[in-house]
Structure formats: C-alpha cells, structure tokens
Design a protein around this motif. Structure first.
Motif, PDB file in Angstrom:
ATOM      1  N   HIS A 145      -4.237  17.237  -4.786  1.00 20.12           N
ATOM      2  CA  HIS A 145      -5.124  15.566  -4.564  1.00 20.12           C
ATOM      3  C   HIS A 145      -5.676  15.192  -2.977  1.00 20.12           C
ATOM      4  N   ARG A 191       3.198  10.419  -9.211  1.00 21.86           N
ATOM      5  CA  ARG A 191       1.911  10.644 -10.791  1.00 21.86           C
ATOM      6  C   ARG A 191       1.853  11.938 -10.884  1.00 21.86           C
ATOM      7  N   ALA A 192       0.793  12.254  -8.956  1.00 22.84           N
ATOM      8  CA  ALA A 192       0.652  13.805  -8.742  1.00 22.84           C
ATOM      9  C   ALA A 192       1.430  15.211  -9.024  1.00 22.84           C
ATOM     10  N   LEU A 216      -5.653  12.379  -1.727  1.00 22.99           N
ATOM     11  CA  LEU A 216      -4.803  11.267  -1.357  1.00 22.99           C
ATOM     12  C   LEU A 216      -4.879  10.413  -0.653  1.00 22.99           C
ATOM     13  N   SER A 268       0.555  -1.276  -0.082  1.00 20.38           N
ATOM     14  CA  SER A 268      -0.182  -0.212   0.113  1.00 20.38           C
ATOM     15  C   SER A 268       0.818   0.845   0.104  1.00 20.38           C
ATOM     16  N   ASP A 291       6.979  10.521   1.980  1.00 24.71           N
ATOM     17  CA  ASP A 291       6.918  10.136   0.486  1.00 24.71           C
ATOM     18  C   ASP A 291       7.764  10.135  -0.661  1.00 24.71           C
ATOM     19  N   GLN A 319       2.152   1.544  -3.550  1.00 24.02           N
ATOM     20  CA  GLN A 319       0.671   2.578  -4.269  1.00 24.02           C
ATOM     21  C   GLN A 319       0.700   3.773  -4.056  1.00 24.02           C
ATOM     22  N   ARG A 320       0.425   3.968  -2.668  1.00 23.05           N
ATOM     23  CA  ARG A 320       0.702   5.543  -2.329  1.00 23.05           C
ATOM     24  C   ARG A 320       1.546   6.287  -3.493  1.00 23.05           C
ATOM     25  N   ARG A 321       3.054   6.261  -2.922  1.00 24.55           N
ATOM     26  CA  ARG A 321       3.551   6.848  -3.514  1.00 24.55           C
ATOM     27  C   ARG A 321       4.099   6.349  -4.727  1.00 24.55           C
ATOM     28  N   GLY A 322       3.287   5.508  -5.717  1.00 23.38           N
ATOM     29  CA  GLY A 322       3.011   5.984  -7.380  1.00 23.38           C
ATOM     30  C   GLY A 322       2.399   7.498  -7.525  1.00 23.38           C
ATOM     31  N   GLU A 323       0.693   7.109  -6.649  1.00 23.37           N
ATOM     32  CA  GLU A 323      -0.185   8.210  -6.532  1.00 23.37           C
ATOM     33  C   GLU A 323       0.776   9.339  -5.885  1.00 23.37           C
ATOM     34  N   VAL A 324       1.449   9.548  -5.133  1.00 22.72           N
ATOM     35  CA  VAL A 324       2.178  11.051  -5.108  1.00 22.72           C
ATOM     36  C   VAL A 324       3.088  11.034  -6.294  1.00 22.72           C
TER      37      VAL A 324
END
Length: 345
Positions: free
Chosen positions: A38, A16-17, A40, A6, A50, A9-14
């Motif tokens: 975002h 992309r943001a 998040l 998780s 992150d 995955q969260r760092r991936g969202e960060v």
C-alpha cells in the motif's frame, strides 16, 4: 466536532489496509507487507507504531509475539462503516443474474434460484425467507372439480405465491354450479389479505354476505374456510438455504450450521430487515448478531419486494473476514432483481 489529526487519518488508512489484506489472505498482516502493498507514504517503523496504537485501542490483535496482526470485530465495523460507495456489478454480470432469475417458474423457484446465485457469487451461505402469506392479497382462486364432492382450489396471491388445497363437500356440486361457486369465492376473497378474508368468511358463515346465493352458501363457506384457516395456520417462516458446504470449510463457523438447522435465529434476523421497509442493506458482525450461534459470523442482509410492501428478507452468512464490498454488491443486486421479477416488471 474536532477535525481528525493527520496521525489519526493515517492510522485509519493503516487499519483499512490491514482489514483489506486479511480479508484477501486470511493471514496475519505485518508492517513490512503493508508498506510493500500500500502507498502509505511512511516507513515501516511508523506503521509499527501505528499498529501498536491500533492494538491498544482494540482494533487489531496479535496471536503470537512475532506474528502480524489480525483485525477484531471493532475493526471490521469501522471498515464496513467506511464503505461509502459500492462498486456496481458489470452489465454482463447483471444480465446473467437477471437471466438466471427470470427462468424461475414461480415465486418459490425465483427465491430458490436467488439463494443458489448468491451462494455462487459470494462463496458463502445464502438464505432467503419466503413471504408471509398475511402480507399478500388474493389475486385469484381457481376451482377445479375432481369429483362430485371433491374440489381442488388453486390460490394465487399478488406476491406470486401459488397454493393448492383439496376440499371435500358435504353434498355433490353440479357442473353448472361450478363457475358460480368460483365467482362467489373470488368475489369474497380477491383483493383481500388472508387476515381480512377471514372476516369475510365469518360474514358468510353468519349468512350476512348478499353475494352468496343460499344454495351455494355451504360449498362456498367450506371452500373459503379451508383456504383461510389452513393457509393462515401454516408456518410462514420458511427458509431457503444454499451453500452450506461453504460454511463447513470454515472451522470456526460450526455454530452457524446449528443456527441454520434451527432456522429460528436466522429467520428472526431476516424479519428484522424486512421490517425496516427501505431496502437498505444491513451488516451485522460477530456479537452484533445477538446470539451465540452467530458470534463468529458476519451477516449481510436486505429485504425484497416493493418499498411499501417488503415481502421477506434475504442475505449471506459468512466469517467476519467476509468480502464486505463484494457481498453487499451481490446482495443488493440479487434482491433488486428478485423484487422486479415478483412485481412483474
């Protein structure tokens, strides 16, 4: 393959943001801005942690100790690879593109319009490679008599290219022989690529082509030789460019101007896309471009033509913080409609 945690995955969202925000603003991105913009679902402190991990892994960097982060080429690659669906252009946008391209009077005009359109849509530099004459087949050759010993040949290929050549004969051609000569030239060249046509001309020169009457052999050979030799010897690597002022306003892209002026680097890249043959869009970023002139640029390119006969490449060059989804969508759409028009659809 192990499932991503998780936290990953969260760092991936960060990440992309961060990339999305930097593309939008061209300003370093801070943790507070990410939390504000975002959803998040975590605190600014978690986002800062992150970002520290992402920086240690080479995805983002910090220009100054107190500034936000900016993406690296590695981050842009992850961002592009994560684009699974490109939003299609709206019906009005597609109609406008098709209407503008259909106004072209010939193939070169269609390609000229395509780069103008791409430059306007993306606000970057657009390029298109004219087709290699060797890939087209002769569709028709019109013969016009300008004087008793001077002819104008108008060669039309199935790729939509039209080329004209003057031919000086060694003796006068009668008006009655003109249509016969036209038929002989077309029977020799039509349906062949120019490479193949050279073999037909060689047979004609050796007197081995039964389609050529003896009295027309000299003018037919002269005409066919001029067509094949001059067209095959002419450089096919011509590049159409639009939107260079868009590069001038981006200081770090000075090398791109050199590449555009020399053309060889850009043509090599477009030829590579053409040779893929599947109309997929290729995105190369920074050092992936393989040349010093384009190490600070991103290139979005694809081929145009039919799947089994890609005629050339076209694309967009811009900074690494390019609007990738929008640029990919525009390049796909314009190449699609150029292909349809050149195919006569």
């Amino acid at each position: 393959m192990a499932k991503a945690s998780s936290a990953d995955q969260r760092r991936g969202e960060v990440l992309r943001a961060i990339v999305a925000d930097f593309i939008s603003t061209q300003e370093p991105v801070g943790s507070k801005a990410l939390v504000d913009r975002h959803a998040l679902g975590v605190s600014s402190a978690t986002v800062r942690n992150d970002m520290a991990v992402l920086e240690s892994e080479g995805f983002i960097t910090q220009q100054h100790a107190s500034s936000g982060r900016i993406p690296t080429e590695k981050a842009y690659r992850v961002f592009v690879d994560g684009i699974h669906r490109i939003k299609p252009l709206s019906p009005p946008e597609r109609r406008a593109i098709l209407g503008f391209l259909e106004g072209g009077v010939d193939m070169e005009d269609v390609l000229r319009r395509s780069v103008q359109l791409l430059a306007q849509l993306t606000r970057q530099v657009a390029v298109a490679q004219l087709p290699d004459l060797r890939r087209g087949r002769v569709k028709h050759c019109e013969v016009v008599q300008l004087a008793p010993t001077r002819l104008l040949l108008v060669l039309i290929t199935d790729t939509g290219q039209v080329d004209q050549r003057n031919v000086d004969l060694t003796s006068a051609l009668s008006e009655s022989d003109l249509p016969r000569l036209r038929d002989v030239i077309n029977s020799t060249l039509v349906g062949h690529t120019l490479d193949d046509a050279s073999a037909e001309v060689a047979a004609m020169a050796a007197g081995e082509d039964p389609r050529v009457p003896a009295e027309l052999q000299d003018p037919a050979l002269t005409c066919a030789t001029v067509l094949v030799e001059t067209l095959l010897n002419r450089s096919n690597d011509r590049l159409m460019i639009a939107g260079t002022p868009n590069i001038v306003r981006v200081g770090e892209l000075e090398g791109v101007l050199d590449a555009l002026e020399e053309q060889v680097v850009v043509l090599r890249m477009l030829s590579g896309v053409r040779d893929l043959g599947d109309h997929s869009v290729r995105v190369t970023i920074g050092e992936e471009n393989g040349t010093a002139e384009l190490q600070s640029a991103a290139v979005v390119s694809t081929g145009y033509g039919q799947r089994d006969a890609v005629l050339g490449g076209m694309g967009v060059l811009g900074p690494t913080y390019l609007d990738y989804p929008g640029t990919i969508s525009s390049v796909q759409a314009v190449a699609h409609y150029v292909s349809r028009i050149l195919a006569g659809e």
